[in-house]
Scaffold this motif. Structure first.
Motif, PDB file in Angstrom:
ATOM      1  N   PRO A 217       0.869  -1.195  -0.093  1.00 40.39           N
ATOM      2  CA  PRO A 217       0.014   0.179   0.201  1.00 40.39           C
ATOM      3  C   PRO A 217       0.836   1.174  -0.015  1.00 40.39           C
ATOM      4  O   PRO A 217       1.960   1.304   0.621  1.00 40.39           O
ATOM      5  CB  PRO A 217      -0.842  -0.158   1.315  1.00 40.39           C
ATOM      6  CG  PRO A 217       0.042  -1.168   2.140  1.00 40.39           C
ATOM      7  CD  PRO A 217       0.713  -1.915   1.251  1.00 40.39           C
ATOM      8  N   THR A 218       0.539   2.072  -0.749  1.00 36.33           N
ATOM      9  CA  THR A 218       1.053   3.588  -0.824  1.00 36.33           C
ATOM     10  C   THR A 218       0.886   4.264   0.607  1.00 36.33           C
ATOM     11  O   THR A 218       0.181   4.302   1.219  1.00 36.33           O
ATOM     12  CB  THR A 218       0.742   4.439  -1.763  1.00 36.33           C
ATOM     13  OG1 THR A 218      -0.834   4.641  -1.721  1.00 36.33           O
ATOM     14  CG2 THR A 218       1.121   4.268  -3.070  1.00 36.33           C
TER      15      THR A 218
ATOM     16  N   ALA B 298       2.721   5.278   9.832  1.00 37.87           N
ATOM     17  CA  ALA B 298       1.931   4.930   8.533  1.00 37.87           C
ATOM     18  C   ALA B 298       1.209   3.593   8.991  1.00 37.87           C
ATOM     19  O   ALA B 298      -0.099   3.395   8.497  1.00 37.87           O
ATOM     20  CB  ALA B 298       2.917   4.809   7.635  1.00 37.87           C
ATOM     21  N   ARG B 299       2.005   2.642   9.683  1.00 38.89           N
ATOM     22  CA  ARG B 299       1.600   1.299  10.002  1.00 38.89           C
ATOM     23  C   ARG B 299       0.315   1.544  10.821  1.00 38.89           C
ATOM     24  O   ARG B 299      -0.816   0.867  10.735  1.00 38.89           O
ATOM     25  CB  ARG B 299       2.554   0.797  10.647  1.00 38.89           C
ATOM     26  CG  ARG B 299       2.716  -0.763  10.925  1.00 38.89           C
ATOM     27  CD  ARG B 299       2.716  -1.394   9.813  1.00 38.89           C
ATOM     28  NE  ARG B 299       1.673  -2.849  10.088  1.00 38.89           N
ATOM     29  CZ  ARG B 299       2.028  -3.839  10.870  1.00 38.89           C
ATOM     30  NH1 ARG B 299       3.298  -4.115  11.300  1.00 38.89           N
ATOM     31  NH2 ARG B 299       1.233  -4.640  11.108  1.00 38.89           N
ATOM     32  N   ARG B 300       0.304   2.360  11.682  1.00 40.88           N
ATOM     33  CA  ARG B 300      -0.931   2.845  12.619  1.00 40.88           C
ATOM     34  C   ARG B 300      -1.944   3.010  11.984  1.00 40.88           C
ATOM     35  O   ARG B 300      -3.257   2.897  12.191  1.00 40.88           O
ATOM     36  CB  ARG B 300      -0.489   3.791  13.785  1.00 40.88           C
ATOM     37  CG  ARG B 300      -1.601   4.098  14.730  1.00 40.88           C
ATOM     38  CD  ARG B 300      -1.726   2.869  15.584  1.00 40.88           C
ATOM     39  NE  ARG B 300      -2.775   3.041  16.628  1.00 40.88           N
ATOM     40  CZ  ARG B 300      -3.711   1.867  16.935  1.00 40.88           C
ATOM     41  NH1 ARG B 300      -3.440   0.517  16.262  1.00 40.88           N
ATOM     42  NH2 ARG B 300      -4.700   1.973  17.762  1.00 40.88           N
ATOM     43  N   LEU B 301      -1.927   4.008  10.727  1.00 36.69           N
ATOM     44  CA  LEU B 301      -3.139   4.700  10.029  1.00 36.69           C
ATOM     45  C   LEU B 301      -3.569   3.186   9.308  1.00 36.69           C
ATOM     46  O   LEU B 301      -4.811   3.103   9.338  1.00 36.69           O
ATOM     47  CB  LEU B 301      -2.786   5.521   9.204  1.00 36.69           C
ATOM     48  CG  LEU B 301      -2.892   7.083   9.266  1.00 36.69           C
ATOM     49  CD1 LEU B 301      -2.144   7.419  10.873  1.00 36.69           C
ATOM     50  CD2 LEU B 301      -2.885   7.868   8.310  1.00 36.69           C
ATOM     51  N   GLU B 302      -2.791   2.317   8.874  1.00 33.23           N
ATOM     52  CA  GLU B 302      -3.187   1.006   8.367  1.00 33.23           C
ATOM     53  C   GLU B 302      -3.990   0.203   9.087  1.00 33.23           C
ATOM     54  O   GLU B 302      -5.236  -0.025   8.921  1.00 33.23           O
ATOM     55  CB  GLU B 302      -1.918   0.280   7.829  1.00 33.23           C
ATOM     56  CG  GLU B 302      -1.796   0.230   6.306  1.00 33.23           C
ATOM     57  CD  GLU B 302      -0.396  -0.376   5.888  1.00 33.23           C
ATOM     58  OE1 GLU B 302       0.467   0.204   5.860  1.00 33.23           O
ATOM     59  OE2 GLU B 302      -0.438  -1.632   6.188  1.00 33.23           O
ATOM     60  N   GLU B 303      -3.665   0.101  10.356  1.00 28.51           N
ATOM     61  CA  GLU B 303      -4.431  -0.561  11.377  1.00 28.51           C
ATOM     62  C   GLU B 303      -5.737  -0.220  11.674  1.00 28.51           C
ATOM     63  O   GLU B 303      -6.766  -0.854  11.997  1.00 28.51           O
ATOM     64  CB  GLU B 303      -3.539  -0.749  12.534  1.00 28.51           C
ATOM     65  CG  GLU B 303      -2.315  -1.671  12.586  1.00 28.51           C
ATOM     66  CD  GLU B 303      -1.328  -1.559  13.623  1.00 28.51           C
ATOM     67  OE1 GLU B 303      -0.114  -1.974  13.606  1.00 28.51           O
ATOM     68  OE2 GLU B 303      -1.769  -0.814  14.687  1.00 28.51           O
ATOM     69  N   LEU B 304      -5.724   1.269  11.763  1.00 28.47           N
ATOM     70  CA  LEU B 304      -6.897   1.753  11.949  1.00 28.47           C
ATOM     71  C   LEU B 304      -7.829   1.912  10.675  1.00 28.47           C
ATOM     72  O   LEU B 304      -8.915   2.701  10.820  1.00 28.47           O
ATOM     73  CB  LEU B 304      -6.657   3.192  12.719  1.00 28.47           C
ATOM     74  CG  LEU B 304      -5.969   3.154  14.200  1.00 28.47           C
ATOM     75  CD1 LEU B 304      -5.465   4.534  14.300  1.00 28.47           C
ATOM     76  CD2 LEU B 304      -7.121   2.666  15.148  1.00 28.47           C
ATOM     77  N   GLU B 305      -7.146   1.713   9.621  1.00 27.90           N
ATOM     78  CA  GLU B 305      -7.914   1.550   8.294  1.00 27.90           C
ATOM     79  C   GLU B 305      -8.405   3.392   8.099  1.00 27.90           C
ATOM     80  O   GLU B 305      -9.639   3.435   7.563  1.00 27.90           O
ATOM     81  CB  GLU B 305      -9.200   0.799   8.353  1.00 27.90           C
ATOM     82  CG  GLU B 305      -8.836  -0.564   8.363  1.00 27.90           C
ATOM     83  CD  GLU B 305      -9.912  -1.749   8.087  1.00 27.90           C
ATOM     84  OE1 GLU B 305     -11.249  -1.087   7.986  1.00 27.90           O
ATOM     85  OE2 GLU B 305      -9.790  -2.770   8.297  1.00 27.90           O
ATOM     86  N   MET B 306      -7.506   3.980   8.239  1.00 25.44           N
ATOM     87  CA  MET B 306      -7.805   5.328   7.914  1.00 25.44           C
ATOM     88  C   MET B 306      -6.713   5.908   6.974  1.00 25.44           C
ATOM     89  O   MET B 306      -5.595   5.228   6.547  1.00 25.44           O
ATOM     90  CB  MET B 306      -7.030   6.192   9.060  1.00 25.44           C
ATOM     91  CG  MET B 306      -8.022   5.945  10.526  1.00 25.44           C
ATOM     92  SD  MET B 306      -7.464   7.319  11.784  1.00 25.44           S
ATOM     93  CE  MET B 306      -8.786   6.726  13.019  1.00 25.44           C
ATOM     94  N   ASP B 307      -7.365   6.842   5.904  1.00 29.58           N
ATOM     95  CA  ASP B 307      -6.558   6.977   4.744  1.00 29.58           C
ATOM     96  C   ASP B 307      -6.327   8.564   4.772  1.00 29.58           C
ATOM     97  O   ASP B 307      -5.649   9.203   3.816  1.00 29.58           O
ATOM     98  CB  ASP B 307      -7.298   6.804   3.584  1.00 29.58           C
ATOM     99  CG  ASP B 307      -8.866   7.291   3.470  1.00 29.58           C
ATOM    100  OD1 ASP B 307      -8.953   8.158   4.463  1.00 29.58           O
ATOM    101  OD2 ASP B 307      -9.507   6.554   2.856  1.00 29.58           O
ATOM    102  N   SER B 308      -6.320   9.208   5.964  1.00 28.81           N
ATOM    103  CA  SER B 308      -5.673  10.703   6.126  1.00 28.81           C
ATOM    104  C   SER B 308      -4.989  10.728   7.532  1.00 28.81           C
ATOM    105  O   SER B 308      -5.639  10.387   8.476  1.00 28.81           O
ATOM    106  CB  SER B 308      -6.565  11.811   5.652  1.00 28.81           C
ATOM    107  OG  SER B 308      -7.613  11.871   6.520  1.00 28.81           O
ATOM    108  N   PHE B 309      -4.303  11.732   7.812  1.00 27.04           N
ATOM    109  CA  PHE B 309      -3.657  12.134   8.920  1.00 27.04           C
ATOM    110  C   PHE B 309      -4.903  13.234   9.549  1.00 27.04           C
ATOM    111  O   PHE B 309      -5.009  13.064  10.727  1.00 27.04           O
ATOM    112  CB  PHE B 309      -2.561  12.872   8.883  1.00 27.04           C
ATOM    113  CG  PHE B 309      -1.234  11.923   8.901  1.00 27.04           C
ATOM    114  CD1 PHE B 309      -0.778  11.193  10.004  1.00 27.04           C
ATOM    115  CD2 PHE B 309      -0.571  11.309   7.711  1.00 27.04           C
ATOM    116  CE1 PHE B 309       0.143  10.294  10.002  1.00 27.04           C
ATOM    117  CE2 PHE B 309       0.282  10.388   7.727  1.00 27.04           C
ATOM    118  CZ  PHE B 309       0.485   9.811   8.678  1.00 27.04           C
ATOM    119  N   GLY B 310      -5.565  13.615   8.742  1.00 26.71           N
ATOM    120  CA  GLY B 310      -6.748  14.464   9.385  1.00 26.71           C
ATOM    121  C   GLY B 310      -7.857  13.517  10.287  1.00 26.71           C
ATOM    122  O   GLY B 310      -8.251  13.924  11.442  1.00 26.71           O
ATOM    123  N   GLN B 311      -7.993  12.327   9.714  1.00 32.06           N
ATOM    124  CA  GLN B 311      -9.047  11.308  10.382  1.00 32.06           C
ATOM    125  C   GLN B 311      -8.147  10.922  11.658  1.00 32.06           C
ATOM    126  O   GLN B 311      -8.768  10.944  12.711  1.00 32.06           O
ATOM    127  CB  GLN B 311      -9.127  10.106   9.634  1.00 32.06           C
ATOM    128  CG  GLN B 311     -10.292  10.237   8.903  1.00 32.06           C
ATOM    129  CD  GLN B 311     -10.351   8.775   7.925  1.00 32.06           C
ATOM    130  OE1 GLN B 311      -9.464   8.578   7.118  1.00 32.06           O
ATOM    131  NE2 GLN B 311     -11.271   8.082   8.031  1.00 32.06           N
TER     132      GLN B 311
END
Ligand SMILES: C[S@@+](CC[C@H](N)C(=O)[O-])C[C@H]1O[C@@H](n2cnc3c(N)ncnc32)[C@H](O)[C@@H]1O
Length: 279
Positions: free
Chosen positions: A2-3, A40-53
């Protein structure tokens, strides 16, 4: 693959402000990529696609305290090892410790704080040094060694007291065989040393929690102040000044300085000690 999610200017400034407010850790302008990649990994785990979220998740909602903990587990540098900077530790064992033990011989009470101790190698090293200095007299003394860190993850490893060879990269093999037992791929610390150290979560920003721990004879705070800005460093040093006994000694990392608080502390007259007493 994933990017990696990119962090915008606004998201970077909001996130580093939050981190600074909570921990004093200062991410400079050029450290956006570091933050982006560590999370980056943490966002993937949380299934988030932006740092805003992610920022929203951190700022509102029932999970924010847990998520700060999770975030600090990922963004902090936890590098450490047993007997790290041995010349400095020699000064502790051969110069400072005998003086403090002599000064405390009436009360037989010794208190040492290893602040920002990461996975425990530092406070356990100090415990081994106290153990071999006191020898059979140890049972007559009340020795308290406390290791604290902002990250619960590293403290859990510290409590386990099982280490791989990486933690012993600068240790005399005789010390390893004296204080550890091999178990599979791990070296397990002798329970006598293990029991000399307690661990507790503590954020160096929290002076009130620090004052509840009382006065220390020796404080080690190495290789964490480099991540703070001048303001936070000053706050932390004022807190140490308050929590250190009048004849106590503060040890800092070899690449750190007390410039901003030079009115509070003066260097100990011992080469390579990076040690200070109250001015
Ligand atoms: C590089 S390690 C230093 C470990 C050990 N003192 C040494 O010198 O080997 C830095 C540690 O500081 C901790 N840390 C960072 N910010 C902190 C804060 N505000 N309060 C307490 N610990 C913090 C990190 O979690 C990390 O474990």
């Amino acid at each position: 693959m994933p990017t990696m999610v990119k962090m915008s200017d606004l998201e970077f400034s909001a996130l580093r402000k939050l981190i600074y407010e909570r921990s004093g850790i200062a991410f400079q302008d050029n450290k956006r990529y570091v933050l982006e990649s560590r999370l980056a990994r943490r966002l993937e785990e949380l299934e988030m696609d932006s740092f805003g979220q992610y920022l929203q998740f951190l700022s509102i909602g029932p999970y924010q305290t847990d998520e700060f903990q999770e975030m600090f587990n990922r963004i902090t540098i936890n590098e450490t090892s047993f007997f790290r900077n041995e010349p400095q530790l020699d000064v502790f064992e051969k110069v400072v410790l005998p003086k403090i033990l002599e000064a405390r011989k009436a009360t037989k009470r010794l208190r040492i704080w290893s602040a920002a101790c990461s996975t425990g190698e530092e406070p356990y090293t100090l415990a081994m040094q106290v153990h071999r200095s006191l020898g059979v007299r140890l049972s007559d003394w009340h020795v308290e060694i406390l290791g604290t860190d902002i990250s619960q993850k590293v403290l859990n490893i510290a409590q386990d007291a099982k280490y791989t060879s990486f933690s012993f990269r600068s240790v005399d093999p005789l010390v390893v065989s004296r204080y550890f037992k091999q178990d599979g791929g791990f070296q397990v610390l002798d329970p006598t040393i293990r029991q000399m150290v307690n661990f507790e979560k503590h954020n160096l920003k929290d002076s009130l929690a620090a004052s509840r721990h009382g006065i220390w004879d020796v404080i080690f705070c190495r290789n964490v102040m480099i991540y703070f800005d001048d303001d936070m460093r000053k706050r932390v040093l004022e807190m140490f000044h308050k929590q250190l006994a009048d004849d106590g000694v503060l040890f800092i990392g070899h690449s750190e300085t007390l410039r901003s608080s030079s009115n509070l502390f003066k260097p100990l007259d011992a080469p390579q000690s990076f040690a200070y007493t109250k001015a």
